[in-house]
Design an enzyme around this catalytic site. Structure first.
Site, PDB file in Angstrom:
ATOM      1  N   LYS A 139      -4.501   4.168   4.627  1.00 37.32           N
ATOM      2  CA  LYS A 139      -4.361   4.056   6.076  1.00 37.32           C
ATOM      3  C   LYS A 139      -3.214   4.908   6.632  1.00 37.32           C
ATOM      4  O   LYS A 139      -3.381   6.090   6.888  1.00 37.32           O
ATOM      5  CB  LYS A 139      -4.250   2.591   6.470  1.00 37.32           C
ATOM      6  CG  LYS A 139      -5.517   1.801   6.161  1.00 37.32           C
ATOM      7  CD  LYS A 139      -5.546   0.451   6.802  1.00 37.32           C
ATOM      8  CE  LYS A 139      -6.762  -0.369   6.395  1.00 37.32           C
ATOM      9  NZ  LYS A 139      -8.041   0.204   6.791  1.00 37.32           N
ATOM     10  N   PHE A 154      -9.439  -9.302   1.284  1.00 39.01           N
ATOM     11  CA  PHE A 154     -10.181  -8.142   1.769  1.00 39.01           C
ATOM     12  C   PHE A 154      -9.575  -6.902   1.132  1.00 39.01           C
ATOM     13  O   PHE A 154      -8.457  -6.513   1.445  1.00 39.01           O
ATOM     14  CB  PHE A 154     -10.153  -8.017   3.293  1.00 39.01           C
ATOM     15  CG  PHE A 154     -11.018  -6.871   3.767  1.00 39.01           C
ATOM     16  CD1 PHE A 154     -12.376  -7.047   3.946  1.00 39.01           C
ATOM     17  CD2 PHE A 154     -10.474  -5.613   3.969  1.00 39.01           C
ATOM     18  CE1 PHE A 154     -13.193  -5.986   4.341  1.00 39.01           C
ATOM     19  CE2 PHE A 154     -11.278  -4.542   4.361  1.00 39.01           C
ATOM     20  CZ  PHE A 154     -12.639  -4.738   4.552  1.00 39.01           C
ATOM     21  N   ASP A 199      -2.072  -4.770  -3.111  1.00 39.78           N
ATOM     22  CA  ASP A 199      -2.839  -3.973  -2.152  1.00 39.78           C
ATOM     23  C   ASP A 199      -2.015  -3.892  -0.868  1.00 39.78           C
ATOM     24  O   ASP A 199      -2.049  -4.795  -0.039  1.00 39.78           O
ATOM     25  CB  ASP A 199      -4.197  -4.634  -1.907  1.00 39.78           C
ATOM     26  CG  ASP A 199      -5.063  -3.851  -0.923  1.00 39.78           C
ATOM     27  OD1 ASP A 199      -4.526  -2.988  -0.192  1.00 39.78           O
ATOM     28  OD2 ASP A 199      -6.277  -4.128  -0.851  1.00 39.78           O
TER      29      ASP A 199
END
Length: 404
Positions: A256, A142, A227
């Site tokens: 984030k 993801f 990531d």
């Protein structure tokens, strides 16, 4: 639910696209690890906005930096310099050991930027024939929801009926170094991978996997792109998850928690010449690197270090993980995690994880299900031992129930 809560939810359903299925709570306030709904009920947040609120809700020092900068200057575009961008570059480079920084807004933008950059590096530095660059990714990944990214997802819900998709990606199993070795060709420019697969259910690779990955990338002159949008900035008990493996990525993606939940901020970090291939006019973002974002990110990084949040994540994560493993429940198939990135996977016959999350809401805990049978647990990094123990009592009560 009260009529006001029902009204909020109904209005969302009436006017909003139905691309989410939220837990039935309407939140109106947050502080530290706690959030309150519109009726005044308090909950321990065990999602942290998918790790974006790692520093806790409405951290006062980040808030103060945001307000101060908002009074001074918010946006210039990159057509002009501003007095926050250079300081952001300097501080994030010092914190992470990076040599070059590309500021963006969302995590998905950071991923897309990295894809563009490693392809360009492949053509201009490695010498891959134009249009032939290959990037290897992992099944059950993801990396975001833009069109370029969902094209190499293996989740049918993510990519179904959104094609056609761009070519140039090879998908291999996660945690299988032999599969990576077999997939590499002279046209391979990068391996894009999560250190821990978050959306897939906090899937941790086998010991020795990433050192072998690092070895293969170095030997074959391809970029290892990690990531760390969810795992980075203390979530796993270290600044970057790569540090658990004793390796260093060529390109690291952050987002984030880079803003502590106040503003969309992301960054592509490089310790080599990948970002050096970008020239004026070839890539950019109106909001990327804006002074408000930079001031917020600087404060978010500062409190993460000064207040010992990374070390606390390691301590409290170990306590939380041990406590979850001590729960004797026939519903539990596996408990796993690193730092405060945890998951409880249920036996399929125990029922959907969503039902357990809804029951946890009734006990004052907000958690989120993923992949049908897994409960993700990722509280803010400021959680205390007493709060962990309080949460464990409630998890024990709910996980011993049967919602099949």
């Amino acid at each position: 639910m009260s009529s006001s809560v029902i009204d909020f939810i109904a209005t969302e359903a009436r006017f909003g696209a139905h691309n989410y299925a939220p837990i039935g709570v309407v939140l109106s306030r947050g502080e530290g690890v706690w959030v309150w709904d519109t009726e005044g009920n308090r909950y321990l947040d065990c999602l942290s906005a998918y790790s974006a609120v790692s520093q806790g809700h409405c951290h006062p020092k980040i808030l103060a930096a945001m307000v101060e900068q908002a009074h001074r200057l918010t946006l210039t575009s990159r057509a002009f310099h501003n007095d926050q961008l250079a300081l952001f570059y300097e501080e994030i480079a010092a914190l992470t050991g990076s040599h070059k920084v590309l500021p963006m807004n969302s995590g998905a933008e950071a991923v897309e930027s990295a894809i563009k950059s490693v392809r360009k590096w492949g053509y201009e530095v490695k010498g891959v024939p134009d249009g032939q660059a290959e990037i290897i990714v992992c099944a059950n990944n993801f990396h975001g929801r833009t069109l370029g990214i969902v094209g190499f997802s293996t989740d049918a819900e993510t990519h179904g009926h959104f094609g056609p998709f761009a070519p140039g990606f090879k998908i291999i199993p996660f945690g299988d170094a032999a599969a990576l070795e077999q997939a590499i060709t002279p046209n391979t420019v990068a391996f894009l991978v999560e250190p821990i697969q978050g959306e897939a259910g906090v899937v941790i690779p086998p010991a020795g996997y990433f050192p072998k990955v690092r070895e293969l990338c170095t030997a074959n002159n391809l970029m290892l792109v990690l990531d760390e949008i969810q795992t980075g900035l203390g979530r796993t008990g270290k600044l970057l998850a790569e540090q658990h493996e004793g390796i260093e990525a060529d390109v690291t993606l952050l987002g984030k928690a880079l803003s502590g939940g106040f503003y969309p901020v992301s960054a592509v970090l490089s310790n080599n010449d990948v970002l050096g291939t970008l020239k004026p006019g070839q890539h950019g973002s109106t909001f990327g690197g804006n002074p408000l974002a930079c001031a917020i990110a600087r404060a978010a990084m500062r409190v993460l270090v000064e207040e010992g949040m990374i070390e606390n994540a390691a301590r409290q994560g170990a306590r939380f993980l041990e406590g979850l493993k001590d729960i004797r429940a026939n519903t539990i198939r596996e408990v796993r995690g690193r730092g405060l990135m945890l998951a409880v996977e249920l036996h399929p016959e125990a029922g959907r994880a969503r039902h357990y999350c809804e029951a946890l809401q009734g006990k004052g805990i907000l958690a989120k299900d993923t992949h049908e049978h897994t409960i993700r647990i990722a509280p803010p990094l400021v959680i205390t031992s007493d709060q962990v123990d309080w949460a464990l009592e409630r998890f024990a009560t709910i996980l011993t129930q049967d919602f099949s």
